[in-house]
Structures are given as C-alpha cells and as structure tokens.
Design an enzyme around this catalytic site. Structure first.
Site, mmCIF file in Angstrom:
data_model
loop_
_atom_site.group_PDB
_atom_site.id
_atom_site.type_symbol
_atom_site.label_atom_id
_atom_site.label_comp_id
_atom_site.label_asym_id
_atom_site.label_seq_id
_atom_site.Cartn_x
_atom_site.Cartn_y
_atom_site.Cartn_z
ATOM 1 N N THR A 291 46.170 38.051 46.723
ATOM 2 C CA THR A 291 45.189 38.080 45.629
ATOM 3 C C THR A 291 45.002 36.468 45.169
ATOM 4 O O THR A 291 45.925 35.553 45.263
ATOM 5 C CB THR A 291 45.578 39.031 44.365
ATOM 6 O OG1 THR A 291 45.644 40.208 45.022
ATOM 7 C CG2 THR A 291 44.975 38.570 43.093
ATOM 8 N N GLY B 51 43.793 48.257 41.507
ATOM 9 C CA GLY B 51 44.893 47.715 41.046
ATOM 10 C C GLY B 51 44.763 47.188 39.876
ATOM 11 O O GLY B 51 44.161 47.351 39.054
ATOM 12 N N THR C 250 49.557 38.182 40.298
ATOM 13 C CA THR C 250 49.373 38.604 41.771
ATOM 14 C C THR C 250 50.711 39.477 41.990
ATOM 15 O O THR C 250 51.779 38.929 41.618
ATOM 16 C CB THR C 250 49.407 37.692 42.741
ATOM 17 O OG1 THR C 250 49.343 38.192 44.015
ATOM 18 C CG2 THR C 250 50.368 36.498 42.550
HETATM 19 N N1 ASP Z 1 47.859 42.733 42.647
HETATM 20 C C1 ASP Z 1 47.078 42.994 43.802
HETATM 21 C C2 ASP Z 1 46.793 44.686 43.733
HETATM 22 O O1 ASP Z 1 47.616 45.415 43.558
HETATM 23 C C3 ASP Z 1 47.786 42.649 44.937
HETATM 24 C C4 ASP Z 1 47.943 41.372 45.191
HETATM 25 O O2 ASP Z 1 48.138 40.604 44.157
HETATM 26 O O3 ASP Z 1 47.898 40.852 46.010
HETATM 27 O O4 ASP Z 1 45.474 45.118 43.940
#
Ligand code: ASP
Length: 310
Positions: free
Chosen positions: A178, A208, A229
C-alpha cells in the site's frame, strides 16, 4: 531543549512487511530507493513552493500509484476473481473533511477520486459501481485492464488462486505494498492520503483499513496526520490512525509515544503486522513499524531520508 519546528514536512510509505535484504538484489533495491526519492520530491517541491498539505499528499500519492513497484493504482494486486478492486482515502486536518472510495476498478488514480468525493460530493465514502459512476461525472481518468496488468502480481495470484489463501501482497516476503503520504504545510495544516489494491486473492467485496477514516487514514490539525500499511483487518479492529490521534489529544502523548504505543504494543499484541507514517502539528515526523521493514521516505526544509529496512 525545545523542538525545532520545520517550515514544512512530508513523509510517504510504499508498504511494510518482511522485506529482507537477502531477497532483494542491489539493482532492485536501488530502483526502490530512487523511486521513493522521486515520489518524495513531488510533494516536497510543492510544499517548498508554498502549496497546501492536501495538494502535496495527492500529488505524491498519484506518483506512487503510477509506479508498478507498489500495490496501488498501476501494480495493484489481483483479487480472487482475477480483477483489481482498489481502495483510497484522503483527509484534511484543517477542515476535518474526508473522502474515500472502496472496491473501485479501472480508476487510474483512486486517490484523485477520493479527493473528488471529499470536495464535490455530499458524501464521505463511495464504493464500487456508485463510486465509478461518480468518477464519470468528475472526468476522473479511467484505464483498461491492460494498464493494471502486472506480470509479477499475476504470478503472485496464480500461486494462491486455488488455495483459498488471501495473501498480503507478497507470499515469501509478506510485504504490504500500500502507498500513503502525510504532509505539514507552511501554514501549519496537516493532510493524509492512502491508496491500495488490498490483498492478493482477496474475496470479492473485501475492504481493508486504507479507505476507512480513522483506521488506515486520519488527519487533524490539533494532533497529527497518519497513513497506515499492514494487515488491514487488524488495523480496522485497532482503529489505528484515530487511536494515535486520540492518545495525543486525550492522554497528552507525543507523536512518537502514541505511534510506539499503537504499533509496537497494541497492534503487536493482537498479531497485527505493519506500520504507519505520521506528522504532528509541529511538523515532527514518525515512521513506525513492527515488521522487518517499510518502504519509506521523509523530508522537511533542512533534511531528507529514504529507507527500507529497520
Ligand atoms: N492495509 C492494506 C489492506 O489491508 C494492505 C497493505 O497495507 O498493503 O488492504
């Protein structure tokens, strides 16, 4: 000794996770480092020229979305059905206005759509077809499936598509790709933006933490701006971004204390892996994570840093 308040400050992330030195070639590492530096420059130059924090976080996030190295915009991971469903959110610390989109496809820069929701709609959060229909009224650029196709992401999906496993961006390295940006401008205003493709092989309709105001994204001029993230399900349950702000507002913690408490204590106890970038109302920056590494960069008017590992 008192803190030194910078004229402006900016931080960005390109995801956290088990990013191991021995899994990345020197050429790949150099590519990540210079891409992070280039994206940082986009927002830094705007802030140095007097632009507001919101403009800086949008421009920086667009730059991050446009590189296939990270799991947002171009380079987004594949869903279980072989498509892309992207989430994004933005928040203005001065007005507490926010805009978010979830489960959108074909939108070239989801953060631009989140900004349009904030500025040009009566709502805060639009999803799926409704968000895409709104995008059409705002002349938000769309792209074909080819644009979003990335061979590496496709391979990741092929490896798990029949297993029922929902995977966080990278199997071997458990990497969350992310992207996000937080900024403090010359007028003392804060803003936060986050954008993601979510998780490889995720179930249709899964959302998410990224677009959820208070979980993955939050900004308040009284406290701080935060972009997260990591494993979204934990970040939602821990209400990470707002919890950091609350610890500052109601318990008087410093930004560093608040980030440490939430990321290295509360989240860890729950089993939630990942990290945050944050800036407080005095322009102090924190980039805190409980994983092996986090793609990150930050700058103010006197110095800048780009880093991957802990
Ligand atoms: N937080 C993001 C999600 O769960 C994933 C990520 O941080 O890459 O969609």
């Amino acid at each position: 000794m008192g803190i030194i308040k910078p004229k402006y400050a900016i931080a960005l992330h390109g995801g956290a996770g088990t990013i191991l030195r021995n899994k990345i070639t020197p050429a790949e590492e150099a590519n990540y480092m210079h891409t992070l530096a280039d994206c940082l420059k986009v927002g830094q130059l705007l802030l140095a020229a007097g632009s507001d924090a919101l403009s800086a976080v949008v421009a920086t996030t667009i730059a991050l979305e446009n590189t296939p190295l990270f799991n947002a915009g171009k380079g987004s991971v594949f869903t279980h059905t072989g498509g892309h469903e992207m989430d994004a959110a933005i928040m203005c610390g001065q007005s507490l206005k926010a805009g978010a989109v979830a489960g959108v496809s074909r939108i070239k820069n989801p953060i631009e759509l989140a900004q349009a929701v904030m500025q040009n709609s009566q709502h805060v959060f639009l999803s799926g077809g409704g968000a895409e229909a709104f995008a059409a009224t705002q002349n938000i650029p769309v792209e074909t499936d080819d644009y979003f196709f990335d061979a590496y992401r496709f391979k990741q999906w092929q490896q798990v598509k029949n297993t029922g496993i929902t995977q966080l961006d990278h199997a071997d390295e458990k990497k969350f790709g992310t992207v996000g940006c937080v900024a403090f401008d010359v007028n003392g205003n804060l803003a936060a933006a986050t954008s993601t493709g979510g998780m490889t092989n995720k179930q249709y309709g899964r959302i998410g933490d990224t677009p959820i105001i208070g979980a993955g994204t939050y900004a308040n001029n009284n406290t701080c701006a935060v972009s997260c993230t990591g494993h979204g399900e934990y970040f939602i349950r821990a209400v990470v971004a707002y919890d950091i702000s609350c610890l500052m507002e109601y318990r008087g913690l410093t930004l560093q204390q608040a980030c440490d408490k939430v990321v290295k204590d509360k989240l860890l106890q729950m089993g939630g892996e990942g990290g945050v970038i944050a800036i407080d109302k005095n322009g102090q920056i924190e980039m805190t994570f409980n994983s092996e590494g986090m793609y990150r960069a930050c700058a103010n008017d006197t110095q800048s840093t780009v880093a991957i590992y802990s």
